[in-house]
Write an enzyme that holds these catalytic residues in place. Structure first.
Site, PDB file in Angstrom:
ATOM      1  N   HIS A  31      10.774 -19.922  34.599  1.00  0.00           N
ATOM      2  CA  HIS A  31      10.568 -21.146  35.369  1.00  0.00           C
ATOM      3  C   HIS A  31       9.055 -21.272  35.556  1.00  0.00           C
ATOM      4  CE1 HIS A  31      14.838 -21.428  36.104  1.00  0.00           C
ATOM      5  NE2 HIS A  31      14.866 -20.274  36.752  1.00  0.00           N
ATOM      6  N   THR A  32       8.418 -22.016  34.668  1.00  0.00           N
ATOM      7  CA  THR A  32       6.957 -22.073  34.687  1.00  0.00           C
ATOM      8  C   THR A  32       6.411 -22.725  35.944  1.00  0.00           C
ATOM      9  OG1 THR A  32       7.027 -24.122  33.398  1.00  0.00           O
ATOM     10  CG2 THR A  32       6.772 -22.070  32.176  1.00  0.00           C
ATOM     11  N   CYS A  33       7.196 -23.610  36.562  1.00  0.00           N
ATOM     12  CA  CYS A  33       6.722 -24.254  37.793  1.00  0.00           C
ATOM     13  C   CYS A  33       6.497 -23.229  38.899  1.00  0.00           C
ATOM     14  CB  CYS A  33       7.726 -25.296  38.275  1.00  0.00           C
ATOM     15  SG  CYS A  33       8.033 -26.629  37.095  1.00  0.00           S
ATOM     16  N   PHE A  34       7.253 -22.128  38.833  1.00  0.00           N
ATOM     17  CA  PHE A  34       7.203 -21.136  39.909  1.00  0.00           C
ATOM     18  C   PHE A  34       6.685 -19.783  39.422  1.00  0.00           C
ATOM     19  CE2 PHE A  34      10.821 -24.051  40.545  1.00  0.00           C
ATOM     20  CZ  PHE A  34      10.352 -24.720  41.674  1.00  0.00           C
TER      21      PHE A  34
END
Length: 361
Positions: free
Chosen positions: A327-330
């Site tokens: 999860h690149t956003c996190f």
């Protein structure tokens, strides 16, 4: 992508919305933009605009730096877009995958380029000019130089032929010979020509796009009026790190700051295998790993230990032969419970080689 971005940036500028939080959505993809989609947007746009085939920038394999390509093409909108892109990335906290010489950042602040900048941007030319300054009078005369130089404007993007034109460094320069007495002036003018004059048509809109977001009051060329506002807070090297991230990738700092979840701890066998494999990768593969987990291979201004949010590695459910996901956003890596170090290394390599695009899990 470039055309669509030009349209959206123009609309946002007209509406006074460039400083609003950026949200990106790719047509046909399900990713919700909590930061990761923005990262990929900047990556893909930078790759398109900095592709040598696009005709805007040249890349030097020796220095590993981009610089403006002299051209007669009217690319004003495109260069202003690149400047705006740098500003948007900085304003939204993203580091870009491009490498400019430090002279660019000094120029964005209104500084004038000098000899050290020429050594960084055009090291071979600087070496030749250094030899010229050390020559005897007879040797200088034998070079048959004048205060006129050739400029290769290359070919346009349609595949036209190369266009070389002569440019005079002083009025009537083609008839002014370079001598021991005036060679220092020749070196000074040639340096300014390479770092300012021949790229003025490209740099002016580039700077205008950047300072519209990050500097207040946009000037024109590299030697134009000094910028105000936030730009004055930085030294050129600090502005470089803020825009493009650091150059040193320290995975040990990343490992020391990493958090673990869903049953994993720093002592879990799978975690130890993961870090052994990660530390054994080459520099290029380590950058791909960082991009796989965070959406960018750039290092934050305070280093990987200051990654925000911090890297989290958690146990992925399902079969142990699944590929790792993120999860690149996190900055969250989902690592399956592999049964061997070799299996982990093989699955991770496959994931890194096929990591582009966004979907919802």
């Amino acid at each position: 992508l470039v055309a669509d971005t030009l349209v959206q940036v123009a609309r946002a500028r007209e509406a006074g919305a460039l400083r609003k939080p950026l949200k990106v959505k790719f047509v046909g993809e399900e990713g919700v933009d909590e930061g990761g989609v923005q990262k990929e947007f900047f990556q893909l746009l930078v790759r398109a605009l900095f592709d040598p085939g696009y005709g805007m920038f040249v890349y030097d394999d020796a220095t590993r730096l981009h610089w403006f390509r002299p051209s007669k093409l009217d690319l004003t909108l495109e260069f202003e877009l690149v400047g705006t892109l740098l500003g948007l990335a900085l304003y939204n906290g993203h580091a870009l995958e491009c490498a400019f010489p430090r002279a660019l950042y000094a120029a964005l602040q209104g500084g004038a380029p000098g000899w050290e900048d020429l050594q960084e941007v055009h090291p071979e030319v600087a070496a030749s000019l250094s030899k010229l300054l050390a020559m005897s009078g007879d040797e200088v005369d034998a070079c048959c130089l004048t205060f006129a130089v050739d400029v290769d404007y290359g070919s346009d993007r349609a595949g036209g032929g190369s266009a070389v034109e002569g440019v005079e460094l002083v009025p009537g320069g083609a008839d002014v010979a370079v001598t021991v007495a005036n060679r220092a002036l020749y070196v000074e003018l040639y340096t300014r020509h390479l770092l300012e004059g021949v790229i003025a048509r490209q740099f002016a809109p580039f700077r205008r796009g950047f300072v519209a977001l990050c500097g207040g009051g946009g000037g024109g060329g590299a030697g134009g009026s000094s910028s105000s506002g936030a730009l004055s807070w930085f030294r050129p090297e600090e502005l470089e790190v803020a825009v493009c991230g650091g150059r040193h990738l320290d995975l040990r700092a990343l490992q020391a700051a990493c958090l673990y979840d869903d049953g994993y701890t720093p002592d879990s066998q799978e975690v130890r295998w993961f870090w052994e494999v990660a530390h054994g990768l080459g520099e290029a593969a380590q950058k791909r790993l960082l991009a796989f987990v965070t959406g960018s291979d750039r290092v934050p201004i305070k280093g990987l230990a200051a990654l925000n949010p911090p890297l989290v590695i958690s146990r992925a459910g399902g079969e142990p032969d699944r590929l790792p996901t993120a999860h690149t956003c996190f900055n969250h890596l989902l690592l399956p419970p592999y049964t061997s170090r070799a299996a982990l290394a093989a699955r991770l390599a496959t994931a890194l080689d096929n990591a582009e695009g966004f979907g919802l899990m």
